[in-house]
Design a protein around this motif. Structure first.
Motif, PDB file in Angstrom:
ATOM      1  N   ARG A 116       0.649  -1.359  -0.013  1.00  0.00           N
ATOM      2  CA  ARG A 116       0.107  -0.080   0.219  1.00  0.00           C
ATOM      3  C   ARG A 116       0.798   1.418   0.038  1.00  0.00           C
ATOM      4  O   ARG A 116       0.455   2.329  -0.811  1.00  0.00           O
ATOM      5  N   THR A 117       1.966   0.925   0.676  1.00  0.00           N
ATOM      6  CA  THR A 117       2.735   2.322   0.776  1.00  0.00           C
ATOM      7  C   THR A 117       3.396   2.950  -0.511  1.00  0.00           C
ATOM      8  O   THR A 117       3.831   3.938  -0.687  1.00  0.00           O
ATOM      9  N   ASP A 118       3.657   1.824  -1.388  1.00  0.00           N
ATOM     10  CA  ASP A 118       4.128   2.109  -2.541  1.00  0.00           C
ATOM     11  C   ASP A 118       3.103   2.687  -3.592  1.00  0.00           C
ATOM     12  O   ASP A 118       3.621   3.140  -4.828  1.00  0.00           O
ATOM     13  N   VAL A 119       1.896   2.549  -3.145  1.00  0.00           N
ATOM     14  CA  VAL A 119       0.731   3.109  -3.998  1.00  0.00           C
ATOM     15  C   VAL A 119       0.205   4.665  -3.810  1.00  0.00           C
ATOM     16  O   VAL A 119       0.292   5.419  -4.313  1.00  0.00           O
ATOM     17  N   ILE A 120       0.242   4.670  -2.218  1.00  0.00           N
ATOM     18  CA  ILE A 120      -0.547   5.944  -2.059  1.00  0.00           C
ATOM     19  C   ILE A 120       0.444   7.075  -2.406  1.00  0.00           C
ATOM     20  O   ILE A 120       1.557   7.048  -1.991  1.00  0.00           O
ATOM     21  N   GLY A 121      -0.152   8.283  -2.828  1.00  0.00           N
ATOM     22  CA  GLY A 121       0.564   9.198  -3.253  1.00  0.00           C
ATOM     23  C   GLY A 121       1.341   9.230  -4.502  1.00  0.00           C
ATOM     24  O   GLY A 121       1.849  10.369  -4.941  1.00  0.00           O
ATOM     25  N   LYS A 122       1.074   8.176  -5.115  1.00  0.00           N
ATOM     26  CA  LYS A 122       1.773   7.850  -6.551  1.00  0.00           C
ATOM     27  C   LYS A 122       0.671   8.155  -7.522  1.00  0.00           C
ATOM     28  O   LYS A 122      -0.715   8.194  -7.249  1.00  0.00           O
ATOM     29  N   THR A 123       1.421   8.449  -9.042  1.00  0.00           N
ATOM     30  CA  THR A 123       0.508   8.668  -9.889  1.00  0.00           C
ATOM     31  C   THR A 123       0.559   7.189 -10.691  1.00  0.00           C
ATOM     32  O   THR A 123       1.183   6.249 -10.442  1.00  0.00           O
ATOM     33  N   LEU A 124      -0.489   7.219 -11.612  1.00  0.00           N
ATOM     34  CA  LEU A 124      -0.645   5.926 -12.438  1.00  0.00           C
ATOM     35  C   LEU A 124       0.591   5.376 -13.028  1.00  0.00           C
ATOM     36  O   LEU A 124       0.907   4.307 -12.836  1.00  0.00           O
ATOM     37  N   THR A 125       1.090   6.338 -13.591  1.00  0.00           N
ATOM     38  CA  THR A 125       2.375   5.921 -14.551  1.00  0.00           C
ATOM     39  C   THR A 125       3.545   5.246 -13.507  1.00  0.00           C
ATOM     40  O   THR A 125       4.509   4.486 -13.514  1.00  0.00           O
ATOM     41  N   GLU A 126       3.433   6.008 -12.243  1.00  0.00           N
ATOM     42  CA  GLU A 126       4.380   5.415 -11.135  1.00  0.00           C
ATOM     43  C   GLU A 126       4.100   4.164 -10.540  1.00  0.00           C
ATOM     44  O   GLU A 126       5.135   3.468 -10.421  1.00  0.00           O
TER      45      GLU A 126
END
Ligand code: ADP
Length: 586
Positions: A116-126
């Motif tokens: 989860r922490t690698d997803v929250i705050g990131k954009t689609l391409t990230e």
């Protein structure tokens, strides 16, 4: 209180110096009673304060309990919401207005293969590296944030963990209490199995269509192959019927003719039904005389009815116009089927064909009602519902006692629907039936039609006529028909031979079979027309004589350059009418 004590001690001090003790004593008593009053007030206030404190305390306890409960409730609601989000098998996510993931559910995390922490705050391409920064999906998300659009059913083929997956997404804006867009909510799910299923269905449909096409082709070929020799049998038997025969021979020949015609009827039923079912049957709109059509159909069944001792009566409303524009062929087939059944299933009494206008329609059209009434065996109530279904015969004994395929009414129903009409029936077992249909037809002004048989025969006598036909029996039959009328007919066995003959001899009229070996009639016609053009030769009349009677077959002959068309088996008079219209009335 402090003040009173100070006063008392002050007065005590004065006791030493003042002699008038009695006055002082009085003063002190007053002071003391005031003091007692103050103490009472203070006590009262204290009691009230204590009471207030208790109330406040109990309020505080209650409020803190409520707060606790509210917090617990909120927690459990948030927990439930989380459970709900995590139980949804779709990918659910909330993004802020900068299109960064803020909330994602368990399915999303599992799909991404990240924590989860690698997803929250990131954009689609990230998060998903295969997405291009300015791809279709990002453009849609931007639009949601910019103007609050909703997007439903966005389908994409994405690659995840080296697997190609079809994803289906809905995106909607999220607004705060002031109505400002603060982000978007998206929900996506894997529709690969549905897509695969759709593909399988498409493949199955293509296969089925191909099957239907092959079946249709097979039936067309078969019916052509069967009808050609059958035409030969009927034609030859008819010629034989005109020679001197003994009574017994005549009877045998009539039986032979009846069976052959019956077989032809069955083949035509199956052929027509398969053409309608496969969507190949196209209605052919043209002008026709209703009275002539009704007479012709009635005549076809006169013999059959005579033999059974029943009468066919034709009733038409005298106010009816005679000429109509409509699909004459379909109408003829339906009338034939209904009359055939009426005569077949009636043993005494009569059959009435009644035609009347039902109601005038807009733009000069009429709604015509055709009724075929009989006094025959009738139909049991329980069979009424399925009587128009294909291959439906009321009971097996019907098949044994009466010949038939069970297709006549199914064909009629479909043809009436093709003509944008309605069909129905009512019946009383043992008393008779009424089969009716109503179709719209456009009334037309009659056209001066002059058919002068002797004139066309005289002209044909002067014509050089070539018949291109591969079937020997058909060659013979047509030769007899033409020669009987004093006309000469040359014969070629296929399109190539016919073309050669035409190049060497300037024929005026060519009767052209369509399906032939070596070179078919369509190609031969195209070559003849090219030859005429190149040589500046006069246009020869070419009439198709073919067993393929569909409108599509007609169209092909017209496109190839033929002038007329007649379906086999043909009545010599019909051919003369066609030639008359072509040559004299042109
Ligand atoms: P078939 O080729 O068997 O006549 P149809 O589709 O034309 O096929 O008719 C289906 C069945 O409906 C017939 O087999 C017969 O049982 C019944 N039927 C049709 N017309 C009549 C009629 N006029 N009187 C009694 N029964 C009829």
């Amino acid at each position: 209180m402090q003040k009173i004590i100070q006063q008392l001690s002050h007065q005590l001090a004065r006791i030493n110096e003042v002699e008038d003790i009695t006055r002082l004593k009085l003063e002190m008593q007053e002071e003391l009673s005031r003091l007692a009053m103050e103490v009472d007030i203070i006590d009262f206030k204290l009691q009230r304060a204590l009471k207030d404190k208790n109330i406040v305390n109990s309020l505080l306890t209650k409020t803190s309990e409520d707060l606790k409960r509210a917090l617990q409730k909120q927690e459990s609601q948030a927990e439930m919401l989380n459970i709900l989000l995590d139980t949804i098998p779709a990918l659910v996510y909330f993004k802020d207005s900068a299109l960064r993931y803020q909330i994602v559910n368990k399915a999303f995390i599992e799909f991404s293969g990240l924590v989860r922490t690698d997803v929250i705050g990131k954009t689609l391409t990230e998060v998903f590296h295969h997405y291009l920064p300015e791809g279709k999906y990002q453009m849609l998300e931007k639009q949601v944030i910019q103007d609050g659009s909703f997007f439903y059913n966005v389908e994409e083929l994405v690659e995840q963990n080296e697997k190609k997956i079809w994803v289906h997404t809905n995106i909607a804006p999220v607004r705060n209490d002031e109505g400002e867009i603060i982000g978007l909510i998206g929900i996506s799910w894997d529709i690969s199995s549905q897509k695969n299923y759709e593909q399988q269905l498409r493949d199955a449909r293509d296969m089925a269509e191909e099957g239907v096409r092959i079946k249709g082709q097979f039936l067309t070929n078969m019916s052509h192959e069967i009808r050609t020799p059958l035409n030969g049998i009927i034609g030859m038997a008819e010629i034989l019927r005109q020679t001197a025969l003994q009574k017994k021979q005549e009877d045998y020949l009539d039986n032979l003719l009846n069976s052959a015609r019956h077989l032809m009827g069955l083949i035509e039923d199956v052929f027509e039904f398969s053409a309608i079912e496969s969507g190949k049957y196209k209605p052919e709109t043209g002008k026709f005389s209703l009275s002539r059509l009704l007479d012709q159909v009635e005549k076809e069944f006169e013999n059959m009815a005579d033999k059974k001792g029943i009468k066919i009566q034709l009733k038409t409303d005298p106010k009816l116009p005679d000429f109509f524009i409509g699909d004459k062929n379909s109408l003829r087939i339906v009338l034939r089927n209904l009359l055939n059944n009426a005569v077949k299933f009636t043993h005494e009494g009569n059959v009435v064909l009644d035609v009347k206008p039902e109601k005038p329609l807009k733009n000069g059209s009429l709604s015509l009602r055709f009724e075929v009434k009989d006094t025959g065996i009738g139909v049991k109530d329980i069979h009424l519902n399925k009587i128009f279904e294909s291959f439906s015969q009321v009971d097996i004994s019907t098949t044994k006692n009466y010949q038939g395929t069970g297709l006549g009414l199914a064909i009629s129903k479909r043809l009436v629907e093709v003509m944008k009409g309605k069909i129905g029936m009512h019946s009383t077992e043992g008393k008779g039936s009424v089969f009716w249909f109503v179709i719209p037809l456009k009334a037309e002004m009659p056209e001066e039609e002059t058919f002068d048989e002797s004139k066309i025969i005289e002209m044909l006598k002067e014509f050089r006529i070539l018949m291109i036909e591969d079937n020997l029996i058909n060659q013979k039959i047509n030769k007899v028909i033409f020669e009987k009328n004093g006309c000469k007919l040359d014969i070629a066995n296929n399109g190539k031979e016919g073309l050669g003959k035409y190049i060497d001899n300037p024929y005026d009229l060519i009767l052209m079979d369509v399906q032939m070996p070596v070179m078919d009639g369509l190609e031969a016609t195209r070559k003849i027309r090219q030859f005429e053009e190149k040589q500046g030769k006069r246009h020869a009349f070419i009439v198709a004589l073919t067993a393929n009677a569909l409108e599509s077959d007609r169209r092909k002959t017209r496109e190839a350059g033929m002038d007329g068309f007649i379906a086999k088996p043909f009545n010599p008079k019909d051919l003369l009418i066609i030639l008359h219209n072509l040559i004299i009335n042109k």
